[in-house]
Scaffold this active site. Structure first.
Site, PDB file in Angstrom:
ATOM      1  N   PHE A   1       0.856  -1.181   0.000  1.00 47.18           N
ATOM      2  CA  PHE A   1       0.000   0.000   0.000  1.00 47.18           C
ATOM      3  C   PHE A   1       0.898   1.239   0.000  1.00 47.18           C
ATOM      4  O   PHE A   1       1.825   1.342   0.799  1.00 47.18           O
ATOM      5  CB  PHE A   1      -0.907  -0.019   1.229  1.00 47.18           C
ATOM      6  CG  PHE A   1      -1.990   1.010   1.185  1.00 47.18           C
ATOM      7  CD1 PHE A   1      -3.134   0.808   0.434  1.00 47.18           C
ATOM      8  CD2 PHE A   1      -1.870   2.191   1.892  1.00 47.18           C
ATOM      9  CE1 PHE A   1      -4.140   1.764   0.380  1.00 47.18           C
ATOM     10  CE2 PHE A   1      -2.869   3.160   1.853  1.00 47.18           C
ATOM     11  CZ  PHE A   1      -4.008   2.945   1.087  1.00 47.18           C
TER      12      PHE A   1
ATOM     13  N   ASP B   1       1.680  -4.615   8.927  1.00 51.93           N
ATOM     14  CA  ASP B   1       0.543  -3.737   8.707  1.00 51.93           C
ATOM     15  C   ASP B   1      -0.714  -4.610   8.675  1.00 51.93           C
ATOM     16  O   ASP B   1      -0.859  -5.470   7.799  1.00 51.93           O
ATOM     17  CB  ASP B   1       0.724  -2.960   7.392  1.00 51.93           C
ATOM     18  CG  ASP B   1      -0.352  -1.901   7.200  1.00 51.93           C
ATOM     19  OD1 ASP B   1      -1.480  -2.109   7.692  1.00 51.93           O
ATOM     20  OD2 ASP B   1      -0.072  -0.878   6.537  1.00 51.93           O
TER      21      ASP B   1
ATOM     22  N   TYR C   1     -10.795   2.223  10.824  1.00 51.91           N
ATOM     23  CA  TYR C   1     -12.038   2.495  10.071  1.00 51.91           C
ATOM     24  C   TYR C   1     -12.413   1.400   9.095  1.00 51.91           C
ATOM     25  O   TYR C   1     -13.391   1.518   8.396  1.00 51.91           O
ATOM     26  CB  TYR C   1     -11.935   3.840   9.341  1.00 51.91           C
ATOM     27  CG  TYR C   1     -10.694   4.030   8.490  1.00 51.91           C
ATOM     28  CD1 TYR C   1     -10.603   3.477   7.230  1.00 51.91           C
ATOM     29  CD2 TYR C   1      -9.615   4.772   8.965  1.00 51.91           C
ATOM     30  CE1 TYR C   1      -9.473   3.648   6.456  1.00 51.91           C
ATOM     31  CE2 TYR C   1      -8.486   4.950   8.198  1.00 51.91           C
ATOM     32  CZ  TYR C   1      -8.411   4.383   6.947  1.00 51.91           C
ATOM     33  OH  TYR C   1      -7.278   4.550   6.188  1.00 51.91           O
ATOM     34  N   LYS C   2     -11.611   0.345   9.028  1.00 48.58           N
ATOM     35  CA  LYS C   2     -11.951  -0.756   8.114  1.00 48.58           C
ATOM     36  C   LYS C   2     -12.805  -1.779   8.872  1.00 48.58           C
ATOM     37  O   LYS C   2     -13.924  -1.489   9.235  1.00 48.58           O
ATOM     38  CB  LYS C   2     -10.677  -1.324   7.512  1.00 48.58           C
ATOM     39  CG  LYS C   2     -10.031  -0.304   6.548  1.00 48.58           C
ATOM     40  CD  LYS C   2      -8.665  -0.687   6.048  1.00 48.58           C
ATOM     41  CE  LYS C   2      -8.165   0.385   5.069  1.00 48.58           C
ATOM     42  NZ  LYS C   2      -6.703   0.353   4.892  1.00 48.58           N
TER      43      LYS C   2
ATOM     44  N   ARG D   1     -12.894  -4.934  -6.595  1.00 48.71           N
ATOM     45  CA  ARG D   1     -12.599  -5.514  -5.282  1.00 48.71           C
ATOM     46  C   ARG D   1     -13.879  -5.580  -4.452  1.00 48.71           C
ATOM     47  O   ARG D   1     -14.631  -4.609  -4.383  1.00 48.71           O
ATOM     48  CB  ARG D   1     -11.561  -4.594  -4.624  1.00 48.71           C
ATOM     49  CG  ARG D   1     -10.976  -5.047  -3.338  1.00 48.71           C
ATOM     50  CD  ARG D   1      -9.875  -4.093  -2.908  1.00 48.71           C
ATOM     51  NE  ARG D   1     -10.419  -2.863  -2.320  1.00 48.71           N
ATOM     52  CZ  ARG D   1      -9.797  -2.136  -1.388  1.00 48.71           C
ATOM     53  NH1 ARG D   1      -8.610  -2.506  -0.949  1.00 48.71           N
ATOM     54  NH2 ARG D   1     -10.341  -1.047  -0.908  1.00 48.71           N
TER      55      ARG D   1
END
Ligand SMILES: *Cc1c(COP(=O)(O)O)cnc(C)c1O
Length: 430
Positions: free
Chosen positions: A137, A208, A233-234, A389
């Site tokens: 990422f 991560d 927030y995921k 996705r």
């Protein structure tokens, strides 16, 4: 539910009724009622922004009106604001296989990476290399690049392909910076084996967990992980821009130093001393005042997950996620074949996170496909160069949602609904 998951997924689901039966057997099914989910929407993007727990609104309202509005500054003590980063960290620790005093909530994932990477490099003097993967990422790579500049350019960010991380470990490597679940493909790295390989080479690990925490069973300590960051927030449903968390294994805390040595990381912040002295434990990873309103929202998300699991472990969550994603992959398979959707997510449940991704033609086609699905209420997302996705948050998705989403996908493909100019205009967030 258990049998389904243990057999590797509901292979051969052929009807909506069968999906409804799986939902009826699902011990986690009641958790869905804890979330606000707009009617007509099948939300397959909880891996990017988790859905809102119903309790969040009243918790934040209480923090505003009563704690702040009525009680003003007294709430730093009375409402426990001052140690919310640690208290919430301990709750998250239980979800990622860490001890209570090894996790703290602070800042963003990016900022926490900066702190951990600095601290890890300082613990490996003489070694110059941060080893990571080319497809990581971007923020992880950008932060490493920025830190290397800050340190005078003596270090090197060495990027290899994801499957070559273990082979890239050697005596030059100070830190392995790895994202457990790849945001594009959804492939999952084996944390224990890669951490073992890093240690054998004398390197430290920073994991991560952005797409891992709250998604499936993570065992930081069983894997001997050194450091980790994760996203609020995921899958933890903390709300847009929620604070992140970081993990420092207890054995490293004593020697851990980080450059953002703000007063909340001081041993005695309210003595207002002239010189910085790091707090003895995980608190030294803190910097400044915690964003209380955002942390209250994150705590509501974490509490919602803990209450929904009610005695079940993260393994139950993982089983359901594996079953949902397997169901989706199986149902999409004939469409994938017919319309050249290339499954880029591993088929073995243990080798992937909770998302399923397809590469499709050029980026324009994949983007338009995702937009056409969103127009039908099936919310996934697009990632460059050409990835559609779909994320499966096991707390609030049902097997019938999987069935219905695939039905919409079939219609969009059969009717070429994606082939419409209005689905080609890219917005700033994809
Ligand atoms: C989502 C995500 C981040 C987010 O970082 P922020 O600082 O919260 O914006 C970082 N790393 C990975 C791998 C991610 O998926």
């Amino acid at each position: 539910m258990k049998n389904v998951a243990q057999s590797g997924g509901p292979n051969g689901v052929r009807s909506r009724e069968q999906c409804a039966e799986l939902d009826a057997l699902d011990r986690l099914a009641p958790a869905r009622a804890r979330f606000k989910l707009p009617p007509g929407v099948i939300y397959l993007d909880g891996n990017s922004l988790g859905a809102m727990p119903l309790v969040t609104a009243s918790r934040v309202q209480d923090a505003l009106e009563r704690q702040w509005g009525d009680r003003l500054i007294a709430s730093w003590n009375d409402a426990g604001w001052v140690d919310l980063p640690q208290r919430l960290g301990a709750k998250i620790a239980a979800l990622v296989g860490a001890a209570d005093d090894e996790v703290v909530v602070a800042d963003s994932t990016s900022v926490n990476l900066f702190k951990l990477l600095s601290g890890a490099l300082a613990q490996r003097p003489g070694r110059q290399v941060i080893l990571s993967e080319r497809g990581n990422f971007p923020t992880d790579l950008y932060i490493a690049q920025g830190l290397i500049r800050q340190l005078g350019g003596q270090h090197e960010l060495r990027l290899v392909e994801r499957q070559d991380l273990a082979a890239g470990l050697n005596s030059e490597v100070a830190v392995l910076l790895a994202t457990q679940v790849d945001y594009r493909s959804g492939s999952r790295l084996d944390m224990a084996s890669l951490t073992g390989a890093a240690h054998a080479a004398g390197a430290l690990t920073i994991w991560d967990l952005a797409h891992s925490a709250g998604a499936f069973r993570v065992e930081l300590n069983a894997a001997q992980a050194d450091f980790a960051v994760g996203c609020g927030y995921k899958y933890l449903n903390g709300g847009p821009g929620a604070p992140a968390f970081l993990f420092v294994a207890r054995r490293h805390q004593q020697d851990f130093t980080q450059p953002l040595s703000g007063w909340f990381g001081h041993e005695q912040p309210f003595r207002f001393e002239t010189d910085y002295r790091p707090a003895p434990g995980i608190a030294r990873a803190l910097c400044g005042s915690p964003p209380i309103l955002s942390m209250v929202a994150l705590e509501a998300g974490v509490d919602t997950m803990r209450e929904a699991l009610a005695g079940d472990s993260m393994a139950a969550l993982e089983s359901k996620a594996a079953a949902l994603t397997t169901c989706f992959i199986d149902l999409v398979a004939p469409l994938a074949e017919e319309y050249q959707l290339e499954l880029v997510t591993p088929r073995a449940p243990a080798a992937r996170g909770n998302q399923v991704s397809y590469a499709l033609g050029d980026g324009e086609h994949a983007y338009a496909l995702v937009q056409a699905l969103i127009a039908r209420g099936v919310v996934g997302d697009f990632r460059t160069p050409n990835i559609a996705r779909f994320g499966f948050a096991p707390l609030y998705l049902r097997f019938v949602d999987v069935w219905d989403a695939v039905g919409h996908l079939r219609t969009v493909l059969a009717n070429r609904e994606w082939d419409n100019a209005r689905f080609r205009t890219r917005q700033s967030v994809t």
